[in-house]
Scaffold this motif. Sequence first.
Motif, PDB file in Angstrom:
ATOM      1  N   ASN A   6       0.967  -1.300   0.029  1.00  0.00           N
ATOM      2  CA  ASN A   6      -0.041   0.037   0.091  1.00  0.00           C
ATOM      3  C   ASN A   6       0.864   1.217   0.059  1.00  0.00           C
ATOM      4  O   ASN A   6       1.853   1.480   0.538  1.00  0.00           O
ATOM      5  CB  ASN A   6      -1.082   0.099   1.242  1.00  0.00           C
ATOM      6  N   LYS A   7       0.332   2.295  -0.875  1.00  0.00           N
ATOM      7  CA  LYS A   7       1.174   3.557  -0.870  1.00  0.00           C
ATOM      8  C   LYS A   7       1.366   4.409   0.547  1.00  0.00           C
ATOM      9  O   LYS A   7       2.445   5.058   0.726  1.00  0.00           O
ATOM     10  CB  LYS A   7       0.515   4.414  -1.852  1.00  0.00           C
ATOM     11  N   ASP A   8       0.392   3.991   1.443  1.00  0.00           N
ATOM     12  CA  ASP A   8       0.528   4.584   2.661  1.00  0.00           C
ATOM     13  C   ASP A   8       1.352   3.735   3.700  1.00  0.00           C
ATOM     14  O   ASP A   8       1.625   4.098   4.876  1.00  0.00           O
ATOM     15  CB  ASP A   8      -0.391   5.073   3.264  1.00  0.00           C
ATOM     16  N   SER A   9       2.034   2.679   3.274  1.00  0.00           N
ATOM     17  CA  SER A   9       2.664   1.700   4.068  1.00  0.00           C
ATOM     18  C   SER A   9       4.335   2.128   4.742  1.00  0.00           C
ATOM     19  O   SER A   9       4.784   2.654   3.909  1.00  0.00           O
ATOM     20  CB  SER A   9       2.672   0.193   3.488  1.00  0.00           C
ATOM     21  N   VAL A  10       4.432   1.893   5.657  1.00  0.00           N
ATOM     22  CA  VAL A  10       5.561   2.004   6.684  1.00  0.00           C
ATOM     23  C   VAL A  10       6.658   1.484   5.701  1.00  0.00           C
ATOM     24  O   VAL A  10       7.831   1.917   5.712  1.00  0.00           O
ATOM     25  CB  VAL A  10       5.727   1.906   8.131  1.00  0.00           C
ATOM     26  N   VAL A  11       6.365   0.559   5.086  1.00  0.00           N
ATOM     27  CA  VAL A  11       7.396  -0.435   4.245  1.00  0.00           C
ATOM     28  C   VAL A  11       8.110   0.360   3.141  1.00  0.00           C
ATOM     29  O   VAL A  11       9.192   0.335   2.960  1.00  0.00           O
ATOM     30  CB  VAL A  11       7.017  -1.683   3.663  1.00  0.00           C
ATOM     31  N   ARG A  12       7.101   1.165   2.466  1.00  0.00           N
ATOM     32  CA  ARG A  12       7.594   2.232   1.531  1.00  0.00           C
ATOM     33  C   ARG A  12       8.487   3.264   2.028  1.00  0.00           C
ATOM     34  O   ARG A  12       9.447   3.672   1.345  1.00  0.00           O
ATOM     35  CB  ARG A  12       6.380   2.752   0.817  1.00  0.00           C
ATOM     36  N   GLN A  13       8.216   3.673   3.404  1.00  0.00           N
ATOM     37  CA  GLN A  13       9.156   4.601   3.982  1.00  0.00           C
ATOM     38  C   GLN A  13      10.559   4.230   4.240  1.00  0.00           C
ATOM     39  O   GLN A  13      11.548   4.755   4.005  1.00  0.00           O
ATOM     40  CB  GLN A  13       8.477   5.153   5.404  1.00  0.00           C
ATOM     41  N   ILE A  14      10.494   2.925   4.892  1.00  0.00           N
ATOM     42  CA  ILE A  14      11.678   2.399   4.841  1.00  0.00           C
ATOM     43  C   ILE A  14      12.618   2.092   3.714  1.00  0.00           C
ATOM     44  O   ILE A  14      13.777   2.457   3.700  1.00  0.00           O
ATOM     45  CB  ILE A  14      11.414   0.955   5.685  1.00  0.00           C
ATOM     46  N   TRP A  15      11.739   1.507   2.637  1.00  0.00           N
ATOM     47  CA  TRP A  15      12.674   1.212   1.449  1.00  0.00           C
ATOM     48  C   TRP A  15      12.702   2.240   0.596  1.00  0.00           C
ATOM     49  O   TRP A  15      13.278   2.319  -0.655  1.00  0.00           O
ATOM     50  CB  TRP A  15      12.235   0.027   0.771  1.00  0.00           C
ATOM     51  N   GLY A  16      12.464   3.465   0.875  1.00  0.00           N
ATOM     52  CA  GLY A  16      12.227   4.685   0.163  1.00  0.00           C
ATOM     53  C   GLY A  16      13.309   5.658   0.437  1.00  0.00           C
ATOM     54  O   GLY A  16      13.587   6.805   0.035  1.00  0.00           O
ATOM     55  N   LYS A  17      14.393   5.096   1.432  1.00  0.00           N
ATOM     56  CA  LYS A  17      15.314   6.257   2.069  1.00  0.00           C
ATOM     57  C   LYS A  17      16.667   5.473   1.861  1.00  0.00           C
ATOM     58  O   LYS A  17      16.825   4.352   2.210  1.00  0.00           O
ATOM     59  CB  LYS A  17      15.084   6.732   3.344  1.00  0.00           C
ATOM     60  N   SER A  18      17.588   6.118   1.104  1.00  0.00           N
ATOM     61  CA  SER A  18      19.007   5.842   1.253  1.00  0.00           C
ATOM     62  C   SER A  18      19.682   5.377   2.426  1.00  0.00           C
ATOM     63  O   SER A  18      20.328   4.150   2.534  1.00  0.00           O
ATOM     64  CB  SER A  18      19.789   6.508   0.240  1.00  0.00           C
ATOM     65  N   ASP A  19      19.317   6.202   3.451  1.00  0.00           N
ATOM     66  CA  ASP A  19      20.067   5.925   4.397  1.00  0.00           C
ATOM     67  C   ASP A  19      19.714   4.484   5.399  1.00  0.00           C
ATOM     68  O   ASP A  19      20.451   3.816   5.785  1.00  0.00           O
ATOM     69  CB  ASP A  19      19.836   6.994   5.669  1.00  0.00           C
ATOM     70  N   THR A  20      18.372   4.449   5.213  1.00  0.00           N
ATOM     71  CA  THR A  20      17.834   3.145   5.899  1.00  0.00           C
ATOM     72  C   THR A  20      18.159   1.855   5.062  1.00  0.00           C
ATOM     73  O   THR A  20      18.861   0.931   5.778  1.00  0.00           O
ATOM     74  CB  THR A  20      16.347   3.138   5.837  1.00  0.00           C
ATOM     75  N   VAL A  21      18.076   1.999   3.866  1.00  0.00           N
ATOM     76  CA  VAL A  21      18.566   0.699   2.888  1.00  0.00           C
ATOM     77  C   VAL A  21      20.042   0.556   3.205  1.00  0.00           C
ATOM     78  O   VAL A  21      20.499  -0.586   3.165  1.00  0.00           O
ATOM     79  CB  VAL A  21      18.331   1.152   1.419  1.00  0.00           C
ATOM     80  N   LEU A  22      21.126   1.570   3.311  1.00  0.00           N
ATOM     81  CA  LEU A  22      22.512   1.325   3.584  1.00  0.00           C
ATOM     82  C   LEU A  22      22.524   0.373   4.845  1.00  0.00           C
ATOM     83  O   LEU A  22      23.353  -0.528   4.981  1.00  0.00           O
ATOM     84  CB  LEU A  22      23.168   2.597   3.397  1.00  0.00           C
ATOM     85  N   PHE A  23      21.589   0.897   5.884  1.00  0.00           N
ATOM     86  CA  PHE A  23      21.771   0.332   7.260  1.00  0.00           C
ATOM     87  C   PHE A  23      21.470  -1.149   7.037  1.00  0.00           C
ATOM     88  O   PHE A  23      21.780  -2.276   7.642  1.00  0.00           O
ATOM     89  CB  PHE A  23      21.186   0.682   8.224  1.00  0.00           C
ATOM     90  N   ILE A  24      20.168  -1.293   6.298  1.00  0.00           N
ATOM     91  CA  ILE A  24      19.843  -2.739   6.009  1.00  0.00           C
ATOM     92  C   ILE A  24      21.006  -3.473   5.435  1.00  0.00           C
ATOM     93  O   ILE A  24      21.084  -4.695   5.920  1.00  0.00           O
ATOM     94  CB  ILE A  24      18.517  -2.990   5.200  1.00  0.00           C
ATOM     95  N   PHE A  25      21.591  -3.004   4.263  1.00  0.00           N
ATOM     96  CA  PHE A  25      22.831  -3.909   3.813  1.00  0.00           C
ATOM     97  C   PHE A  25      23.929  -3.961   4.751  1.00  0.00           C
ATOM     98  O   PHE A  25      24.483  -5.200   4.903  1.00  0.00           O
ATOM     99  CB  PHE A  25      23.421  -2.741   2.564  1.00  0.00           C
ATOM    100  N   ALA A  26      24.188  -3.019   5.616  1.00  0.00           N
ATOM    101  CA  ALA A  26      25.123  -3.161   6.708  1.00  0.00           C
ATOM    102  C   ALA A  26      24.924  -4.527   7.628  1.00  0.00           C
ATOM    103  O   ALA A  26      25.840  -5.229   7.914  1.00  0.00           O
ATOM    104  CB  ALA A  26      25.430  -2.147   7.356  1.00  0.00           C
ATOM    105  N   GLY A  27      23.671  -4.453   7.802  1.00  0.00           N
ATOM    106  CA  GLY A  27      23.216  -5.658   8.777  1.00  0.00           C
ATOM    107  C   GLY A  27      23.305  -6.948   7.940  1.00  0.00           C
ATOM    108  O   GLY A  27      23.903  -7.899   8.578  1.00  0.00           O
ATOM    109  N   ALA A  28      22.640  -6.919   6.875  1.00  0.00           N
ATOM    110  CA  ALA A  28      22.664  -8.244   6.114  1.00  0.00           C
ATOM    111  C   ALA A  28      23.866  -8.806   5.741  1.00  0.00           C
ATOM    112  O   ALA A  28      24.277  -9.977   5.519  1.00  0.00           O
ATOM    113  CB  ALA A  28      21.914  -7.897   4.939  1.00  0.00           C
TER     114      ALA A  28
END
Length: 254
Positions: A6-28
């Motif tokens: 859904n367009k208003d889902s927090v999942v889109r907020q998470i995966w729509g910012k480079s900062d968050t995605v880079l930390f996801i990569f760091a953990g993975a």
Amino acid sequence: MKMFVNKDSVVRQIWGKSDTVLFIFAGASAEFALNKAVDWLYFTGRLPADPLGRLFSTVGYARQIVFSTEEVAHKAIDKMAAIHAGVEQKRGQSIPDWAYRDVLFMLIDYSISSFELLERKLSEPEKAEVFDTFYRVGSRMGLQDLPQTYPQWLVARQEHLAKNLHHSKYSFDLYKQYKKHLGPIRYLLLLEAQKLVVPQLVKSMLKLSNINWLVPVLAIYKVTRQFNLDWLLKEAILPGDYKKEIKALDHAPV
């Protein structure tokens, strides 16, 4: 058209910012190095040869799924499954189901921990949204024995961490490749970022200390974002070859 998320889902907020995605990569990237199935990532040679390229390939699939219609997302998931099936055929054996589940579990865990680190605490329904998104990815791939709810996933996550991690020659080599491709300064930043998002078991197995000098730096970084100055810091620390790709993470994929 029905969207996969859904367009208003927090999942889109998470995966729509480079900062968050880079930390996801760091953990993975930390947990990948310890996973008992990491030899599969070495079979094609792509991960050790180009760990950053592998990141953007994986992130590209995840973001395409998150920001697409259900039909397009299903095609992306099916293509991903077909690629893995091709690797299995070449090697003459199947990737174990638990290894696929581990990857999904990482995406759920680090999506939540990275967003909470950089933005705010998530509510239980929001965490359930994150779980549900990747549950549907796994279900589409035909994975067996997936937990059905977020509380069930919390239990399964701990079981997977306890059973499926160990320090091997691949762990050592993968970190050597991280350092080679990132350079010494960015490699140290990766280690500090990993400390902030990985579970304690992962931290202990990798011998990552509990001392973290990135915490005060993050506080300053959050202030710079309010004035749109965060890219001055990113320009200084990110690999030049991938700045275009990283900037693209701040926008929904076309």
